[in-house]
Write a protein that holds these residues in place. Structure first.
Motif, short mmCIF file in Angstrom:
data_model
loop_
_atom_site.label_atom_id
_atom_site.label_comp_id
_atom_site.label_asym_id
_atom_site.label_seq_id
_atom_site.Cartn_x
_atom_site.Cartn_y
_atom_site.Cartn_z
N GLU A 579 -10.71 -12.42 118.35
CA GLU A 579 -9.57 -12.92 119.11
C GLU A 579 -8.50 -11.84 119.26
N TYR A 580 -8.31 -11.05 118.20
CA TYR A 580 -7.32 -9.97 118.27
C TYR A 580 -7.75 -8.93 119.31
N ARG A 583 -7.00 -10.28 122.77
CA ARG A 583 -5.57 -10.27 123.12
C ARG A 583 -5.03 -8.86 123.22
N ARG A 590 -2.96 -13.37 125.62
CA ARG A 590 -1.90 -13.54 124.62
C ARG A 590 -1.14 -14.85 124.81
N ALA A 593 -1.75 -17.96 122.44
CA ALA A 593 -1.19 -18.08 121.08
C ALA A 593 -0.18 -19.22 121.03
N HIS A 594 -0.15 -19.92 119.90
CA HIS A 594 0.87 -20.97 119.70
C HIS A 594 2.24 -20.30 119.73
N LEU A 597 3.61 -19.18 116.39
CA LEU A 597 2.87 -18.05 115.82
C LEU A 597 3.17 -16.77 116.59
N GLN A 598 3.29 -16.89 117.91
CA GLN A 598 3.63 -15.71 118.72
C GLN A 598 4.99 -15.16 118.34
N TYR A 605 0.17 -10.40 118.31
CA TYR A 605 -0.13 -11.40 119.34
C TYR A 605 -0.39 -12.79 118.74
N GLY A 606 0.36 -13.12 117.68
CA GLY A 606 0.23 -14.44 117.09
C GLY A 606 -0.97 -14.62 116.18
N ILE A 607 -1.58 -13.51 115.78
CA ILE A 607 -2.77 -13.56 114.90
C ILE A 607 -2.41 -13.00 113.53
#
Length: 994
Positions: A579-580, A583, A590, A593-594, A597-598, A605-607
């Motif tokens: 996922e990273y 993004r 990107r 992302a919630h 979290l972002q 990128y929210g990860i």
């Protein structure tokens, strides 16, 4: 009532785990027991810590034995007595040849001594000394004169095993220890089957005829009391570097502000000053001031010796550490999360992993032992592993080697095995995890306020530094936090490469390898990173990292910092690595992302990538306070690899999120990601420290590849074997020469573009021979001929044959087969004598030797034998012509196509699928020397396994994932190489000729 209890830390003797001993005692109604392992105090702190759980009062001591022969038992009245016992035991552990006497010498204060029963009244006992009466001694006691001195007698009921199974396991351990068949194990090497714990009332009933023994024993145990203050907030490390805590704090503050000019010059902002004050306040409040100063002191010495080092660990999140030059990571630049580094809820100090060159580390350790009064290395428990246990027990039961091989490979049906093999499997599961012997922690050093012997005895390994008998977990339980003094080859490579470059390019300014700001902007380094051409470079050369760099096309420092952490199992396992990458490469992704979290992690990128991210998410998304978040930090620690800390806060995380209206599915997914970090996550500062060293090695590789490869070879490579660093040098237009009598040294050297391999790469050449050759050449000049060499260097025919076979005498222009004949005829078989000086040189007899030319292919097989690899292209050794003209460079255009390509095996990685089946990742070189990466799924692994080193025909489908090319293998066949030409025809030996 038990004065002689053993755990399995009575190595290869006892069979009871420490906590199990307490559980057994509790079941048997025993309220007090003395832990007295054989010549060991490894279990003492654990038993003390766990005893409250079982409502048992523990007493500590040691069973002193020569082998299995019991000499006496020492029991500590108090902490001072325990210190004296540890000091006394350490005397024998530091000098293994020193025998333990029948009575302890010296005045051991605050200790009780219990001797095994002997019917000898001339054996007078001091006030603190007693005679132990075993159940087997009771009948003899009736007729002994000791019966009149009952006040000096105590119960001596040994406990070594829980039950019959434990006794049988004990016998097997004794056979392993004696390296003998179980059937030949002498009874004198065993304990008694009766060495099991009896219920308290049964024990009293056994000694009912002698109530005085019962009261004496109870009185002795009641007189003993020890306290270690577990869970204390104040660390037990050395309290002060200076003469007081207040002057320590003044020194820390002064060093911090003095460091601003070095690190920031005139660009220090208010944000920096605010961070400094915040950190200083908490460091002082938590009592960690001396911890910082001791690390600073060690590194001040390192800099004075011009030793390269890297400071890593969670301490890299601290600006104080940066200003004290403990680390080279600026936490302001990287926005490193301060609460990950330290907070008011944190009990233990932050980690500082101090990496030194493997050549410098021992001197640093020696400095620490000389500078700080109470110092020791930390032990590790080397345990019995299942496969090793099968081999050990197989030998004990007398199984043939093929049968043991079958059992270790797991290729058997338990029900069809014979009785002995079934016993081997059965008892291997019993002893798996038992401590086998004590080793040394990779880098852990304790610097204590109190003497180390206050906590345990120490032993003396070959390194010559006193080492504790407990591991780092037991040390931390008591409040002793280790200093990590580690060694790595990477720093040795960097340091040596700089030395070579500065020596070879004297007309250029000396390299400043610490100019990281310049390296971050360097276009050549960016090019290496984008194309993953980083073989030999610290942390970025492995196949997995090389493929990740290609997928990300990283060309900047922050990207490399993230990649260093993304590669870790926590991120990869959670599925967030992919996922990273998505993004990172595709900005439109990107948006998925919630928003919370972002906002928390915009840089990634929210990860969640770092330990700090987990803490931030737990705190800001899950509503946990920093104390609860610190539980997650402990759960992520590689020291414990446990989910217990996660479970403690899991319910509160879910409750907070659901109450806040967050979707349950989202919360469950976020928690799954958090949990995947257990034991595997990197702190961002840790990754940043790695990236600094990566940039240093990348700079050297970018501008001085041959010099850097020379240093890499001399520091024993990195991820790959020597052969592939030789290959990498060739790929940078280097000429590789085998060792030469007149050019080579022990290590590899470089002259312009030619690298001469050193004598140390010849696997069977003795270090003494190498020293003699180099010393003689340096003192008396180059060797002129084989005769000149034989005249000047005392050498055996076996050793000179190695040098001749590797063509080290090629300067003579004489074929090496002829030189071998000459050497056999001219070197005496008698014992060589050194230091014989002849006034006149005797002309050696010259023999007419046959004309026997050697070929390039024969040379290659000699190189494989002596170096471990050929210096020619390995594809030249194939028996048949190529079946494929494909190269790695062609595969980009063949996506999804089924192809056949040939590859020389570099390395493999084995893993398991979620179903537990084996799969492989392979790395090969094509004919042009470029990398091929392969994936082998379980069906292919089962049908076409790897068959050792060599060249393979690889059939498979070309897969392109994020511009990274791999081959999904469907068939794998190792290709035949030519017959060894050295043995393909009858060869006349010198002996036959003579």
């Amino acid at each position: 009532m038990y004065l002689n209890c053993h755990t399995y830390y009575s190595l290869r003797y006892g069979t009871i785990k420490p906590e199990q001993l307490l559980a057994i005692a509790s079941e048997n109604g025993v309220q007090t027991l003395a832990l007295t392992d054989i010549n060991s105090t490894s279990a003492c702190l654990d038993v003390m810590r766990l005893s409250k759980k079982y409502k048992i009062k523990p007493v500590l001591g040691v069973d002193f034995r020569n082998g299995v022969q019991q000499q006496f038992i020492l029991i500590a009245k108090n902490n001072n007595g325990f210190f004296n016992i540890n000091t006394y035991l350490s005397k024998f552990l530091h000098e293994p040849n020193l025998k333990i006497p029948s009575r302890p010498d010296g005045n051991l204060q605050d200790c009780f001594v219990v001797y095994p029963y002997k019917d000898d009244l001339t054996f007078t006992l001091k006030a603190n000394e007693f005679l132990g009466i075993t159940p087997q001694d009771l009948n003899q006691l009736k007729f002994s004169k000791w019966k009149q001195l009952k006040h000096k007698l105590v119960i001596l009921k040994t406990v070594s095993f829980q039950n019959k199974k434990g006794f049988n396991t004990h016998r097997l351990l004794r056979a392993i220890d004696n390296n003998t068949l179980l059937s030949k194990l002498p009874k004198s090497e065993e304990g008694l089957e009766s060495h099991q714990m009896l219920p308290y009332h049964d024990l009293c009933a056994t000694y009912a005829e002698y109530p005085k023994l019962i009261s004496n024993t109870k009185q002795l145990l009641d007189a003993c009391s020890l306290n270690f203050n577990f869970g204390a907030e104040t660390p037990k490390n050395q309290k002060c570097l200076t003469d007081s805590e207040s002057s320590d704090y003044r020194l820390l503050k002064q060093l911090t502000y003095d460091g601003i000019a070095y690190r920031y010059g005139t660009e220090a902002t208010q944000k920096i000053y605010d961070r400094i004050e915040k950190e200083l306040t908490i460091i002082k409040q938590k009592g960690f001031v001396s911890y910082f100063l001791i690390n600073w002191k060690i590194l001040e010495y390192a800099r004075s010796k011009d030793y390269y080092y890297v400071g890593r660990g969670s301490g890299a999140n601290s600006i104080i550490a940066y200003l004290l030059r403990i680390t080279d990571v600026d936490p302001i630049e990287l926005d490193l999360y301060f609460e990950r580094f330290i907070n008011l809820f944190r009990q233990n100090p932050p980690d500082f992993d101090l990496d030194f060159s493997w050549k410098d580390r021992d001197d640093i350790t020696n400095y620490i032992f000389k500078t700080f009064k109470h110092t020791a290395l930390i032990a590790v428990y080397n345990t019995f592993k299942f496969k090793a246990s099968i081999r050990e027990l197989g030998k004990v039961f007398g199984l043939p080697k093929p049968e043991m091989d079958k059992l270790t490979r797991g290729k058997f049906n338990l029900s069809t095995l014979d009785q002995l093999s079934q016993l081997v499997i059965k008892y291997s599961t019993y002893i798996e995890g038992f401590p086998n012997y004590l080793g040394i922690h990779a880098g852990g050093v304790l610097i204590s306020e109190a003497p180390i012997h206050s906590y345990c005895a120490t032993f003396m390994p070959p390194k010559g530094f006193a080492t504790t008998q407990f591991d780092m977990v037991a040390a931390e339980d008591i409040g002793l936090y280790k200093f990590d003094i580690l060694s790595q080859r990477g720093l040795g490579k960097i340091k040596e490469a700089v030395e070579i470059i500065n020596a070879n390019y004297k007309d250029q300014p000396a390299i400043d390898i610490h100019d990281i700001k310049r390296f971050k902007k360097d276009q050549r380094i960016k090019e290496l990173l984008r194309n993953a051409k980083a073989i030999g470079c610290f942390y970025v050369e492995s196949p997995a990292m090389r493929m990740l760099l290609k997928k990300l096309q990283v060309d900047n420092y922050l990207g490399l910092v993230a990649a260093s952490s993304i590669i870790r199992p926590g991120v990869a396992k959670s599925g967030m690595m992919r996922e990273y990458i998505l993004r990172y490469r595709y900005p439109e992704k990107r948006k998925e992302a919630h928003p919370v979290l972002q906002k928390i992690m915009p840089e990634t990128y929210g990860i969640m990538v770092y330990q700090e991210d987990v803490i931030k998410v737990a705190h800001l998304f899950g509503g946990l306070d920093l104390g609860e978040s610190d539980m997650l930090r402990r759960g992520m620690s590689g020291k414990f690899r446990s989910r217990n800390e996660f479970l403690k806060v899991k319910q509160k995380f879910f409750d907070n999120c659901i109450n806040d209206g967050k979707p349950e599915a989202l919360v469950a997914d976020i928690w799954r990601q958090i949990e995947s970090f257990a034991g595997y996550a990197f702190a961002k500062g840790h990754s940043a420290s790695y990236a600094v060293e990566s940039y240093q090695s990348l700079f050297l590789k970018a501008y001085y590849p041959l010099e850097y490869m020379t240093a890499t070879l001399n520091n024993f490579g990195g991820f790959y074997s020597t052969e592939f660093y030789v290959h990498e040098a060739k790929m940078h237009n280097g000429n590789i020469e085998a060792p030469c009598i007149n050019q080579s040294f022990a290590q590899a050297i470089i002259k312009e573009k030619t690298i001469y391999l050193g004598f140390m790469f010849l696997q069977a050449l003795a270090s003494k021979t190498i020293t003699q050759i180099i010393t003689e050449r340096q003192n008396q000049g180059d060797f002129k001929s084989l005769d000149d060499f034989i005249e000047r260097v005392p050498i055996s025919i076996e050793q000179i044959s190695i040098l001749i076979k590797i063509n080290a005498f090629r300067f003579t222009k004489v074929n090496k087969r002829e030189l071998l004949w000459e050497a056999h005829l001219k070197i005496s078989k008698t014992v060589l004598k050194e230091d014989i000086i002849n006034l006149f040189k005797t002309e050696r007899v010259h023999y007419n030797t046959p004309q026997l030319p050697s070929t390039t292919l024969e040379n290659a097989f000699d190189e494989i034998e002596l170096l471990g690899f050929p210096l020619c292209n390995p594809f030249h050794l194939l028996e048949s012509q190529s079946i494929s003209n494909l190269r790695a460079k062609h595969l980009q255009k063949l996506e999804t196509k089924l192809i056949i390509i040939e590859g020389y095996l570099v390395t493999t990685k084995t893993t398991k699928t979620t179903q537990g089946k084996l799969m492989h990742f392979g790395t090969f070189l094509d004919r042009d020397g470029h990398f091929l990466d392969t994936v082998h799924f379980p069906p292919t692994v089962a049908k076409y396994p790897f068959r050792g080193r060599g060249i393979y025909a690889i059939t498979g489908k070309v897969i392109n994932e994020f511009d990274c090319i791999t081959i999904e293998v469907s068939k794998l066949e190792r290709l035949a190489i030519i017959e060894d030409p050295r043995y393909s025809e009858k060869m006349i030996s010198p002996k036959e000729a003579v």
